[in-house]
Design a protein around this motif. Structure first.
Motif, PDB file in Angstrom:
ATOM      1  N   GLU A 121      -9.972  -0.949  15.953  1.00 57.08           N
ATOM      2  CA  GLU A 121      -8.542  -0.671  16.107  1.00 57.08           C
ATOM      3  C   GLU A 121      -7.723  -1.407  15.051  1.00 57.08           C
ATOM      4  O   GLU A 121      -6.756  -0.860  14.508  1.00 57.08           O
ATOM      5  N   GLU A 122      -8.099  -2.655  14.729  1.00 54.53           N
ATOM      6  CA  GLU A 122      -7.434  -3.385  13.647  1.00 54.53           C
ATOM      7  C   GLU A 122      -7.573  -2.624  12.337  1.00 54.53           C
ATOM      8  O   GLU A 122      -6.618  -2.502  11.565  1.00 54.53           O
ATOM      9  N   PHE A 123      -8.778  -2.132  12.078  1.00 45.57           N
ATOM     10  CA  PHE A 123      -9.052  -1.397  10.854  1.00 45.57           C
ATOM     11  C   PHE A 123      -8.223  -0.118  10.790  1.00 45.57           C
ATOM     12  O   PHE A 123      -7.632   0.219   9.762  1.00 45.57           O
ATOM     13  N   THR A 124      -8.156   0.592  11.906  1.00 46.92           N
ATOM     14  CA  THR A 124      -7.371   1.826  11.971  1.00 46.92           C
ATOM     15  C   THR A 124      -5.899   1.528  11.713  1.00 46.92           C
ATOM     16  O   THR A 124      -5.226   2.264  10.981  1.00 46.92           O
ATOM     17  N   THR A 125      -5.394   0.446  12.273  1.00 44.21           N
ATOM     18  CA  THR A 125      -4.005   0.040  12.046  1.00 44.21           C
ATOM     19  C   THR A 125      -3.775  -0.300  10.578  1.00 44.21           C
ATOM     20  O   THR A 125      -2.775   0.106   9.981  1.00 44.21           O
ATOM     21  N   LEU A 126      -4.710  -1.029   9.990  1.00 43.05           N
ATOM     22  CA  LEU A 126      -4.622  -1.380   8.575  1.00 43.05           C
ATOM     23  C   LEU A 126      -4.567  -0.122   7.713  1.00 43.05           C
ATOM     24  O   LEU A 126      -3.732  -0.002   6.811  1.00 43.05           O
ATOM     25  N   LEU A 127      -5.450   0.820   7.998  1.00 44.74           N
ATOM     26  CA  LEU A 127      -5.453   2.065   7.231  1.00 44.74           C
ATOM     27  C   LEU A 127      -4.167   2.860   7.452  1.00 44.74           C
ATOM     28  O   LEU A 127      -3.635   3.456   6.511  1.00 44.74           O
ATOM     29  N   ARG A 130      -1.506   1.463   5.297  1.00 49.44           N
ATOM     30  CA  ARG A 130      -1.730   1.827   3.892  1.00 49.44           C
ATOM     31  C   ARG A 130      -1.314   3.263   3.633  1.00 49.44           C
ATOM     32  O   ARG A 130      -0.767   3.573   2.589  1.00 49.44           O
ATOM     33  N   VAL A 131      -1.581   4.138   4.575  1.00 52.29           N
ATOM     34  CA  VAL A 131      -1.194   5.540   4.411  1.00 52.29           C
ATOM     35  C   VAL A 131       0.316   5.645   4.373  1.00 52.29           C
ATOM     36  O   VAL A 131       0.882   6.353   3.554  1.00 52.29           O
ATOM     37  N   THR A 132       1.004   4.891   5.235  1.00 54.15           N
ATOM     38  CA  THR A 132       2.453   4.900   5.269  1.00 54.15           C
ATOM     39  C   THR A 132       3.035   4.428   3.947  1.00 54.15           C
ATOM     40  O   THR A 132       3.944   5.038   3.395  1.00 54.15           O
ATOM     41  N   VAL A 133       2.483   3.335   3.384  1.00 54.85           N
ATOM     42  CA  VAL A 133       2.948   2.787   2.112  1.00 54.85           C
ATOM     43  C   VAL A 133       2.705   3.795   1.005  1.00 54.85           C
ATOM     44  O   VAL A 133       3.575   4.059   0.175  1.00 54.85           O
TER      45      VAL A 133
END
Length: 137
Positions: A121-127, A130-133
């Motif tokens: 879930e942390e990884f999914t949030t991180l990704l 990044r997609v938003t940025v």
């Protein structure tokens, strides 16, 4: 017995639907002796009872926790002993120890899976961040 299963028996396809296991997996558990069908139709089709389905559900619950086929067999045997009121007291004591050991292992496996899920879930949030940025640029 006729080719039509009785109300007490289900064919393998019905069991697969009820347990969310594949037919291939159910056949494998039969081949390795974990869950033997309670009956066969005149045409040789495997027929399962509610008790057979319960055994399959125990296995399905154990599988993601990393239990081996031998551990599954040992627990299923222990549960049978505990369900049989006429079992020898020493046998019941051994069976209880097996259940306790499996419970401890299952608890530890659940904790490990929870940590892995947290990481995922942390990884999914991180990704997601990044997609938003990336899409704003």
């Amino acid at each position: 017995m006729s080719d039509e299963p009785t109300r007490a028996h289900l064919q393998i396809g019905q069991v697969a639907e009820r347990t969310e296991l594949s037919i291939k997996t159910i056949r494998h558990y039969d081949e390795v002796g974990l869950v033997t069908p309670s009956a066969r139709s005149a045409g040789g089709f495997r027929l399962y009872t509610e008790a057979d389905i319960e055994r399959l559900l125990v296995i399905r619950r154990m599988k993601p926790l990393g239990f081996t086929l031998e551990q599954m067999r040992e627990l299923l045997d222990a549960l049978e002993v505990l369900d049989d009121a006429s079992s020898d007291p020493d046998e019941r004591t051994r069976a209880s120890a097996v259940v306790l050991e499996c419970r401890t292992t299952a608890t530890e496996s659940c904790e490990k899976l929870r940590r892995q899920l947290d990481y995922a879930e942390e990884f999914t949030t991180l990704l997601g961040a990044r997609v938003t940025v990336t899409t704003r640029d």
